[in-house]
Scaffold this motif. Structure first.
Motif, mmCIF file in Angstrom:
data_model
loop_
_atom_site.group_PDB
_atom_site.id
_atom_site.type_symbol
_atom_site.label_atom_id
_atom_site.label_comp_id
_atom_site.label_asym_id
_atom_site.label_seq_id
_atom_site.Cartn_x
_atom_site.Cartn_y
_atom_site.Cartn_z
ATOM 1 N N THR A 18 -14.303 -7.334 -9.882
ATOM 2 C CA THR A 18 -13.102 -6.854 -10.567
ATOM 3 C C THR A 18 -11.836 -6.924 -9.722
ATOM 4 O OG1 THR A 18 -13.562 -4.583 -9.887
ATOM 5 C CG2 THR A 18 -14.419 -5.299 -12.048
ATOM 6 N N ARG A 19 -11.984 -6.979 -8.399
ATOM 7 C CA ARG A 19 -10.828 -7.010 -7.505
ATOM 8 C C ARG A 19 -10.934 -8.196 -6.550
ATOM 9 N NH1 ARG A 19 -9.592 -3.800 -10.718
ATOM 10 N NH2 ARG A 19 -8.872 -1.659 -10.470
ATOM 11 N N LEU A 20 -9.813 -8.846 -6.353
ATOM 12 C CA LEU A 20 -9.685 -9.919 -5.380
ATOM 13 C C LEU A 20 -8.726 -9.442 -4.311
ATOM 14 C CD1 LEU A 20 -10.341 -12.999 -4.827
ATOM 15 C CD2 LEU A 20 -8.091 -13.426 -5.824
ATOM 16 N N SER A 31 0.289 -9.139 4.842
ATOM 17 C CA SER A 31 0.094 -8.150 3.781
ATOM 18 C C SER A 31 -1.249 -8.401 3.131
ATOM 19 C CB SER A 31 1.180 -8.263 2.708
ATOM 20 O OG SER A 31 2.442 -7.982 3.233
ATOM 21 N N LEU A 32 -1.907 -7.319 2.726
ATOM 22 C CA LEU A 32 -3.121 -7.426 1.943
ATOM 23 C C LEU A 32 -2.715 -7.286 0.483
ATOM 24 C CD1 LEU A 32 -6.252 -7.574 1.838
ATOM 25 C CD2 LEU A 32 -6.204 -5.064 1.751
ATOM 26 N N VAL A 33 -3.038 -8.293 -0.312
ATOM 27 C CA VAL A 33 -2.699 -8.278 -1.732
ATOM 28 C C VAL A 33 -3.967 -7.929 -2.507
ATOM 29 C CG1 VAL A 33 -1.768 -9.589 -3.666
ATOM 30 C CG2 VAL A 33 -0.926 -10.021 -1.341
ATOM 31 N N VAL A 34 -3.891 -6.873 -3.335
ATOM 32 C CA VAL A 34 -5.013 -6.424 -4.156
ATOM 33 C C VAL A 34 -4.725 -6.862 -5.586
ATOM 34 C CG1 VAL A 34 -6.370 -4.436 -4.920
ATOM 35 C CG2 VAL A 34 -5.319 -4.433 -2.634
ATOM 36 N N ILE A 35 -5.651 -7.656 -6.146
ATOM 37 C CA ILE A 35 -5.437 -8.244 -7.467
ATOM 38 C C ILE A 35 -6.523 -7.785 -8.424
ATOM 39 C CG2 ILE A 35 -5.318 -10.438 -8.740
ATOM 40 C CD1 ILE A 35 -4.474 -11.688 -5.959
ATOM 41 N N ASP A 36 -6.122 -7.337 -9.610
ATOM 42 C CA ASP A 36 -7.043 -7.024 -10.694
ATOM 43 C C ASP A 36 -7.398 -8.353 -11.354
ATOM 44 O OD1 ASP A 36 -8.045 -6.557 -13.362
ATOM 45 O OD2 ASP A 36 -7.270 -4.516 -13.245
ATOM 46 N N VAL A 37 -8.646 -8.786 -11.210
ATOM 47 C CA VAL A 37 -9.066 -10.098 -11.681
ATOM 48 C C VAL A 37 -9.010 -10.187 -13.201
ATOM 49 C CG1 VAL A 37 -10.988 -11.739 -11.749
ATOM 50 C CG2 VAL A 37 -10.482 -10.511 -9.640
#
Length: 172
Positions: A18-20, A31-37
């Motif tokens: 669910t997260r990338l 930066s750490l990028v948190v993506i909702d797949v």
């Protein structure tokens, strides 16, 4: 990326898909990028001082371990709360950490000629394993009982957990 001067070095996905997590680096830092797949949108962009090397997702799918460099501390592992989108802990390690993997309640970090073992519950270093020569990469068996350590000469050493505790010893 935001500009042509940004680049993505590493991507990881959590266990349920669910997260990338993407390591977005630039000349000015990472930066750490948190993506909702599923929604295909960015949830958080967590600015980190310094560069990002590798990313590992803890078994709880919430804590993200990020290796990198900090101008004040040197080599570090940052623990990011993926839900809150913020750094919750920074662990200073010697050298320049490269690869990080998580198995059970431990994280294993390649750092020069050592494998640094981190207790993910307490965000502390629980062991340092001297490999005797520079480590190129590591892997953990699916059941978490063996750590495989490879070096640049082509040798692979298997280490297993001792029955007495968390310490790793050479497997026979």
């Amino acid at each position: 990326t935001r500009t042509v001067d940004d680049w993505v070095d590493t991507v990881r996905i959590n266990a349920d898909g669910t997260r990338l997590y993407a390591a977005l680096n630039s000349d000015s830092g990472g930066s750490l990028v948190v993506i909702d797949v599923q929604a295909r949108r960015v949830l958080h962009t967590v600015a980190l001082n310094g560069s990002i090397g590798d990313i590992a997702v803890d078994r709880d799918n919430r804590r993200i371990l990020v290796t990198g460099w900090d101008d004040e501390l040197g080599g570090v592992v940052r623990v990011v709360d993926g839900d809150a989108g913020r750094v919750v802990d920074t662990i200073a390690v010697d050298g320049l950490p490269v690869q990080v993997i998580v198995s059970g309640g431990s994280a294993y970090l390649v750092d020069g000629s050592e494998v640094v073992v981190i207790d993910t519950a307490t965000a502390t270093i629980s062991d340092r394993i001297d490999a005797g020569s520079p480590v190129s990469c590591i892997a953990v068996s699916p059941d978490g009982t063996r750590l495989y350590v490879a070096d640049y000469d082509g040798a692979i050493t298997a280490r297993e957990r001792s029955k007495a505790g968390r310490e790793l010893r050479a497997a026979s």
